[in-house]
Design an enzyme around this catalytic site. Structure first.
Site, short mmCIF file in Angstrom:
data_model
loop_
_atom_site.label_atom_id
_atom_site.label_comp_id
_atom_site.label_asym_id
_atom_site.label_seq_id
_atom_site.Cartn_x
_atom_site.Cartn_y
_atom_site.Cartn_z
N ASP A 165 20.00 6.30 41.32
CA ASP A 165 19.64 4.92 40.99
C ASP A 165 18.15 4.72 41.31
O ASP A 165 17.47 5.68 41.68
CB ASP A 165 20.53 3.93 41.76
CG ASP A 165 20.81 2.68 40.94
OD1 ASP A 165 19.83 2.00 40.56
OD2 ASP A 165 21.98 2.38 40.66
N HIS A 234 17.96 2.09 35.83
CA HIS A 234 18.34 2.56 37.18
C HIS A 234 17.78 3.95 37.46
O HIS A 234 18.46 4.79 38.05
CB HIS A 234 19.88 2.56 37.33
CG HIS A 234 20.47 1.18 37.35
ND1 HIS A 234 20.53 0.41 38.49
CD2 HIS A 234 21.01 0.42 36.36
CE1 HIS A 234 21.10 -0.76 38.21
NE2 HIS A 234 21.39 -0.78 36.92
N GLU A 297 22.57 -2.26 32.48
CA GLU A 297 21.43 -3.05 32.98
C GLU A 297 20.09 -2.38 32.69
O GLU A 297 19.25 -2.25 33.57
CB GLU A 297 21.58 -3.25 34.50
CG GLU A 297 22.84 -4.01 34.86
CD GLU A 297 23.02 -4.17 36.36
OE1 GLU A 297 23.38 -5.27 36.79
OE2 GLU A 297 22.82 -3.20 37.12
C1 ACM Z 1 27.09 -2.26 37.28
O1 ACM Z 1 27.57 -2.98 38.16
N1 ACM Z 1 25.81 -2.37 36.96
C2 ACM Z 1 27.88 -1.29 36.57
#
Ligand code: ACM
Length: 531
Positions: A165, A234, A297
């Site tokens: 991440d 991420h 995201e």
């Molecule tokens: C997530 O909670 N972004 C999968």
């Protein structure tokens, strides 16, 4: 019978079994690994060796059943008949729960008497998962192994390891050593959601030998470790290690704050090649048929501003940056498919078109699950409003680092993996199962992880293992017998009345959400799935 998760069917039988130092254990050769595991669990309890051939025999046999199903008969002897090693393992787990909680201690006790019983059992779903985020806060290997034991105790069979991440890269990749040399450490972390920096470096990673050990340990407990390499968002830790992966000229640090970041990888051929090289090593380490490539995201502002990304959109005749993300993920889907693996992505991968064999992990409520299943994709229900174990467990200020909307034990217990909108439709068969998620931005120790995961994970196990009928009072009765097992193992679970004084973290800022505001946000956020 006070078993968690609740078995399909059980009844008392005459007689009783006594577990003591003389107890022996015999198994069909195909079940040798299960026998070795059970011997390892019970030998410290009895002080005996549980070798084949003595008195008080426990036997493990293969029978004509599905691979994960078992029949357990307890009388003067114990017999577990199973369709395969997984079923025998689950039968053995049920047998352990028939013993007193003291049998979960790693020191002698007993003899223990087990009343006669007959159990027939099999899981409702094939994907019974838990996500562990070791990227935001690293969890040392011994704690991961312990977590695997706790999943196995609850007959869960998937550990989704969120390995990468913005805030850390946690798996050694030999070809790109800076991913861990530079990407596994950050200079400090935000305190709580938006508090001051703590000024302490944080980091850690698993060597490839560590990963092999984790994978083998899990396999012996019938848990598949499914790795996640999150792309294309991420990814700040990877970009910090290899700046050529990013969209900016300025170097980046491994991220120290939380929330959705802007730094995403670029869409150059060299970047796709880089991550395919990474995956070459990931596939070697993880035999899992499923590989998670994130897709969640991913902010698109850097791609909007990037001449190279815009050129790519024009060359490929794509409509927009959403389609560019789809195209990017497709490069890896083809790569994984060619190697006999299946891509799993969060529900954002539905936006802009999705590769046919891809599996959707639906997290923003359940709309993604419904949409994906109706479009013919297999689905794992990870609904945040029901299964995010980082969400606070009570409304009180004393909940440690309160985050999200309240997700109480009974909310998890009452969760149904097949979304209401799909029931009665053939598409419901696309739901492979469900997965609870332990994200760790605000969870910085295994002790805090225990508090957040238990006993909600125990409730979750019933939603994926047991028949769909729910009886909260019955669950609470069984849980009352289960909590002493967790105590004997040393799990610092949340008590019904709330956190114990040392489990609170006063003054650490959380991010509680008002449920209505949160639902409105989710609805807006997933509106493009309704198109
Ligand atoms: C997530 O909670 N972004 C999968």
């Amino acid at each position: 019978m006070l078993i968690v998760p609740k078995p399909v069917q059980h009844e008392p039988r005459p007689g009783a079994f006594v577990l003591d130092r003389e107890t022996s254990l015999a198994a069909d050769p195909a079940l040798g690994q299960v026998a070795a595991w059970l011997r390892g669990e019970l030998a410290p309890v009895t002080g005996g060796e549980l070798l084949p051939g003595g008195s008080g025999t426990i036997t493990l046999k293969l029978g004509d059943l599905p691979p994960e199903a078992y029949r357990l008969t307890v009388g003067a002897t114990v017999e577990i008949v199973a369709g395969g090693p997984a079923g025998a393992f689950y039968g053995a787990q049920t047998f352990r729960q028939l013993l007193p909680a003291a049998a979960f201690r790693k020191a002698g006790g007993g003899p223990f008497e087990v009343p006669g019983a007959y159990v027939e059992d099999a899981p409702r779903f094939g994907w019974r998962g838990a996500l562990l985020d070791v990227a935001r806060h690293f969890m040392v290997k011994r704690d991961v192994l312990r977590f695997i034991d706790l999943l196995a105790l609850h007959k869960l069979n998937v550990l989704h390891l969120h390995l990468t991440d913005d805030q850390g890269w946690r798996v050694e990749i030999r070809r790109y050593p800076r991913l861990t040399e530079a990407g596994s450490w950050r200079k400090e972390s935000q305190t709580g959601w938006d508090g001051p920096m703590d000024g302490r470096p944080h980091g850690g990673y698993y060597t490839q030998d560590d990963i092999r050990e984790i994978v083998a340990y899990a396999a012996a407990r019938h848990v598949t470790v499914v790795p996640e390499i999150d792309l294309p968002g991420h990814t700040q830790a990877a970009i910090a290690a290899y700046p050529e992966l990013g969209n900016l000229d300025a170097p980046l640090e491994v991220r120290t704050t939380w929330g959705v970041g802007h730094n995403v990888v670029n869409v150059e051929d060299s970047t796709i090649k880089f991550f395919q090289d990474v995956l070459d090593e990931v596939l070697e380490l993880f035999p899992s048929p499923y590989i998670v490539l994130g897709g969640d995201e991913c902010r698109k502002d850097q791609w909007r501003a990037s001449p190279a990304a815009q050129r790519r959109i024009a060359e490929l005749g794509l409509r927009d940056e959403e389609e560019l993300q789809s195209w990017f993920i497709h490069q890896f889907d083809a790569y994984l498919t060619a190697r006999g693996r299946r891509l799993v992505g969060w529900d954002e991968i539905l936006e802009g078109g999705l590769a046919p064999g891809a599996v959707v992990a639906s997290w923003r409520g359940e709309l993604g699950a419904v949409t994906a299943a109706r479009r013919g994709h297999d689905v794992i229900n990870c609904s945040n409003t029901s299964l995010y174990l980082d969400y606070r467990q009570g409304p009180g200020e004393e909940e440690p680092v309160p985050f999200g909307t309240v997700l109480a034990l009974e909310d998890v217990y009452n969760f149904e993996p097949v979304p209401a909108d799909l029931r009665g439709e053939p598409a419901a068969a696309r739901v492979l199962g469900a997965q609870c998620c332990l994200w760790t931005e605000l969870i910085d120790s295994a002790r805090h992880a225990d508090y957040m995961a238990f006993p909600r994970l125990s409730a979750f196990s019933e939603t994926v293992w047991s028949p769909p009928e729910r009886d909260l009072a019955d669950f609470r009765r069984r849980l009352a017998a289960h909590l002493p097992r967790l105590e004997a193992i040393g799990v610092e679970y949340r008590h019904e009345e709330g956190p114990l004084p040392w489990q609170t973290r006063p003054g650490v800022p959380g991010r509680p959400e008002d449920p209505e505001r949160w639902q409105a946000k989710l609805d807006a956020w997933t509106s493009n799935l309704r198109r």
